[in-house]
Design an enzyme around this catalytic site. Structure first.
Site, PDB file in Angstrom:
ATOM      1  N   SER A   6      18.209  19.768  36.922  1.00 42.00           N
ATOM      2  CA  SER A   6      18.168  18.397  36.035  1.00 42.00           C
ATOM      3  C   SER A   6      17.993  17.296  37.515  1.00 42.00           C
ATOM      4  O   SER A   6      18.470  17.533  38.489  1.00 42.00           O
ATOM      5  CB  SER A   6      19.288  18.116  35.645  1.00 42.00           C
ATOM      6  N   ASP A  33      16.467  14.666  31.451  1.00 43.51           N
ATOM      7  CA  ASP A  33      17.322  13.983  30.943  1.00 43.51           C
ATOM      8  C   ASP A  33      17.207  12.475  30.511  1.00 43.51           C
ATOM      9  O   ASP A  33      17.026  11.488  31.242  1.00 43.51           O
ATOM     10  CB  ASP A  33      18.747  13.785  31.594  1.00 43.51           C
ATOM     11  N   MET A  35      17.740   9.087  28.760  1.00 46.34           N
ATOM     12  CA  MET A  35      18.671   8.174  28.027  1.00 46.34           C
ATOM     13  C   MET A  35      18.103   6.847  27.861  1.00 46.34           C
ATOM     14  O   MET A  35      17.580   6.205  28.683  1.00 46.34           O
ATOM     15  CB  MET A  35      19.978   8.303  29.102  1.00 46.34           C
ATOM     16  N   HIS A  68      15.997  16.552  27.124  1.00 44.53           N
ATOM     17  CA  HIS A  68      17.375  16.403  26.701  1.00 44.53           C
ATOM     18  C   HIS A  68      17.176  15.074  26.317  1.00 44.53           C
ATOM     19  O   HIS A  68      17.620  14.149  27.094  1.00 44.53           O
ATOM     20  CB  HIS A  68      18.243  16.962  27.627  1.00 44.53           C
ATOM     21  N   MET A 139      27.093  21.060  25.909  1.00 42.60           N
ATOM     22  CA  MET A 139      27.547  20.236  26.936  1.00 42.60           C
ATOM     23  C   MET A 139      28.859  20.507  27.525  1.00 42.60           C
ATOM     24  O   MET A 139      29.959  20.534  26.815  1.00 42.60           O
ATOM     25  CB  MET A 139      27.644  18.649  26.546  1.00 42.60           C
TER      26      MET A 139
END
Ligand code: DX5
Ligand code: ZN
Length: 226
Positions: A6, A33, A35, A68, A139
């Site tokens: 990541s 990732d 967000m 993700h 997670m």
């Protein structure tokens, strides 16, 4: 067990070099990732499809790229990530209303589909969809940032998924992969491998200021070798 870096703890000005480095160490899976400043509790914004497209171009077609999605509206904007070139979209079971529809939409675009669950979400929320899924991600931190502490109490949930996936494979079903994300470092890599994890996301355990990616990877692999 495969390692998927990541990039959240990387210097984003150096991302190209980071990609080159992980690939030169033999890594062939990147975990991205996303967000949106809304869905995760700490309201973080990371990056979106434009950066993912550049990363895809940099790493070439041989590297497996997943995203993700920690976003509020994956049902509306999933296709942007497919267009950016990811191989697998992983969405949160807590954030999507019509789960089967999103899985079949992804598959109809030739993209793999994965579901991720927060630490507080039980396996029963995902098990009904297992036969349709290419990957389940458990997670082991509350999503929102890199560098948090691993939650060992996720063991039971992981073992439940391992058993269910093995039974599915045994009867000729899909070979769904099992992934873990959050707080994985050299000292707990062998532990999660022993629980039956196929792919471990590693962020700050791989990309940090204490050692090079190569040094960190040697340490992790030495724990996994037997
Ligand atoms: C957390 C992200 C993780 C995380 C991993 O919200 O989904 O991928 O950045 O980083 P580490 O390995 O540092 O916990
Ligand atoms: Zn992640």
């Amino acid at each position: 067990m495969q390692i998927a870096p990541s990039i959240l703890t990387a210097d984003f000005c150096e991302l190209g070099k980071v990609m080159d480095e992980v690939i030169s160490e033999g890594i062939n899976w990147i975990h991205l990732d996303v967000m949106d400043g809304n869905w995760v509790v700490n309201k973080t914004i990371t990056f979106g499809p434009a950066l993912i497209k550049s990363i895809r171009q940099r790493v070439g077609p041989e590297v497996f790229v997943d995203c993700h999605l920690m976003v509020a509206n994956a049902e509306d904007n999933w296709e942007q990530y497919v267009d950016a070139g990811v191989d697998l979209v992983i969405f949160h079971v807590e954030a999507v209303e019509n789960i089967s529809l999103l899985i079949s939409n992804l598959h109809s675009r030739g993209c793999q589909a994965g579901i991720v669950l927060n630490p507080s979400t039980p396996s029963s929320a995902v098990l009904p969809y297992l036969s349709e899924l290419d990957l389940v991600l458990v997670m082991s931190v509350v999503p929102g940032k890199g560098g948090q502490s691993f939650m060992p109490e996720m063991e039971l949930k992981i073992r439940e998924f391992r058993t269910a996936i093995d039974s599915q494979i045994l009867v000729g079903g899909r070979s769904t992969k099992l992934m873990i994300d959050g707080g994985i470092k050299y000292h707990n890599a062998a532990l999660v491998k022993s629980w039956g994890i196929d792919v471990a996301v590693v962020g700050s355990g791989l990309i940090n200021n204490n050692a090079t990616i190569k040094e960190n990877l040697i340490k992790i692999n030495s724990m996994l070798s037997d």
